[in-house]
Design an enzyme around this catalytic site. Structure first.
Site, short mmCIF file in Angstrom:
data_model
loop_
_atom_site.label_atom_id
_atom_site.label_comp_id
_atom_site.label_asym_id
_atom_site.label_seq_id
_atom_site.Cartn_x
_atom_site.Cartn_y
_atom_site.Cartn_z
N THR A 57 2.07 -2.85 1.45
CA THR A 57 2.70 -3.19 2.72
C THR A 57 2.15 -4.49 3.28
O THR A 57 2.80 -5.15 4.09
CB THR A 57 2.51 -2.03 3.73
OG1 THR A 57 2.90 -0.80 3.10
CG2 THR A 57 3.36 -2.22 4.97
N TYR A 143 -5.22 5.01 -6.17
CA TYR A 143 -3.87 5.00 -5.60
C TYR A 143 -2.87 5.35 -6.70
O TYR A 143 -2.67 4.59 -7.64
CB TYR A 143 -3.57 3.62 -5.01
CG TYR A 143 -2.23 3.46 -4.35
CD1 TYR A 143 -1.45 4.56 -3.96
CD2 TYR A 143 -1.73 2.19 -4.07
CE1 TYR A 143 -0.23 4.40 -3.35
CE2 TYR A 143 -0.50 2.01 -3.45
CZ TYR A 143 0.24 3.11 -3.09
OH TYR A 143 1.46 2.94 -2.48
N LYS A 171 -5.26 8.23 -2.79
CA LYS A 171 -4.02 8.08 -2.02
C LYS A 171 -2.90 8.58 -2.90
O LYS A 171 -2.59 7.98 -3.93
CB LYS A 171 -3.78 6.63 -1.61
CG LYS A 171 -2.45 6.44 -0.86
CD LYS A 171 -2.14 4.98 -0.57
CE LYS A 171 -0.77 4.83 0.11
NZ LYS A 171 -0.41 3.42 0.35
N ILE A 211 -2.54 7.36 4.56
CA ILE A 211 -2.41 5.91 4.56
C ILE A 211 -0.93 5.64 4.77
O ILE A 211 -0.11 5.97 3.91
CB ILE A 211 -2.95 5.29 3.28
CG1 ILE A 211 -4.46 5.59 3.16
CG2 ILE A 211 -2.70 3.78 3.25
CD1 ILE A 211 -5.09 5.14 1.87
#
Length: 301
Positions: A57, A143, A171, A211
């Site tokens: 992001t 992640y 995550k 997150i």
């Protein structure tokens, strides 16, 4: 509830609500570090108790190493919550360099995505993280986002990753709650939802936080949600999750999370520009309207 389950619920080493922070840019496409500092302070004041910079992001594929390092330094100067830096690549050697340099800049932990596009074997995945672990001094958050990496990571591979010294959290953007239960139970790692729409379900299976994209404009109600869940007030937690659902759809529904996060922040007047670097394009009028409608429907305007 077992002692292990309590550990999963109580151990949130990097905070509970962590916006995956956008990287503000000036109209010429350069990183606006002053705007990033203003944004970081705004997010913490709104309820974020951790920040992730240099993630997807944050347009990490198109920001350069010196910009990533300077962004970590700039944000660390103005907030007193954990600052996690994205430091992932499909090139292991490059990942190691990013980890080393963002740690040196002051990152409290690093978020390392599974090596995308290359589609390594399970042994290759472990080798990638082992190389990162050997160079790390700070905690590593794994992640797992198969929609972007093309990788399906086996439960046994998680067992091996959890044995690495610095791997402390995950995550999880797989959307697979059943698999997440087994992975948590077997590894004892702190689990963070990587999906705004599954925040409450992930909490229900032991995740410690999220997150998030919508936390750019919704950290406060998300903190209320997690606090309600912690005290066993599931009715309130469910009400808040339902209240936020239109915002989740507005910012995530089309798959342009970085674009829509900047749109929402622009509508709220938090960032001066929605400039993005190609191949992403800043939000158009329709997207700005969509962000505004989502926030209004969620009671945030």
């Amino acid at each position: 509830m077992s002692e292990h389950d309590m550990h999963l619920l109580d151990s949130a080493p990097f905070g509970r609500i962590l916006p995956a922070m956008v990287t503000p840019m000036k109209s010429d496409g350069s990183v606006d570090f002053a705007a990033a500092q203003k944004l970081a302070k705004y997010l913490v004041a709104d309820g974020a108790d951790g920040l992730v910079v240099n993630g997807t992001t944050g347009e990490s594929p198109v920001t350069h190493m010196d910009e990533k390092v300077e962004l970590v330094r700039a944000v660390k100067e103005v907030v007193d919550v954990p600052v996690i830096s994205g430091a992932g690549s499909n090139d292991t050697a490059h990942t190691v360099r990013m980890v080393e340099q963002t740690q040196e800049a002051g990152a409290d932990a690093v978020l390392v995505v599974m090596p995308y596009y290359s589609r390594p074997s399970q042994d290759g995945i472990v080798g990638h993280y082992k190389a990162v672990d050997e160079s790390a001094e700070k905690p590593i958050i794994v992640y797992d986002v198969p929609g972007r990496t093309g990788l399906k990571v086996k439960v046994g591979t998680y067992d091996r990753l959890a044995e690495l010294e610095h791997v402390k959290a995950v995550k999880d953007a797989t959307g697979d709650l059943a698999a997440a239960v087994e992975k948590q139970q077997r590894t004892g790692l702190a689990w963070y939802s990587g999906d705004d729409g599954l925040f409450l379900p992930f909490l229900s299976i032991g995740a410690v936080g999220i997150i998030s994209v919508i936390a750019h404009v919704a950290s406060n109600p998300m903190q209320q949600l997690v606090q309600a869940f912690d005290r066993g007030d599931i009715t309130t937690a469910r009400r808040l999750a339902n209240q936020l659902a239109p915002l989740v759809h507005a910012l995530n529904g089309d798959g342009y999370q970085a674009v829509m996060a900047k749109a929402a922040l622009k509508v709220k007047g938090v960032i001066p520009s929605t400039t993005m670097r190609l191949p992403n394009i800043g939000p158009d009028a329709t997207q700005l309207d969509k962000a505004e409608e989502g926030m209004r429907a969620a009671g945030l305007l």
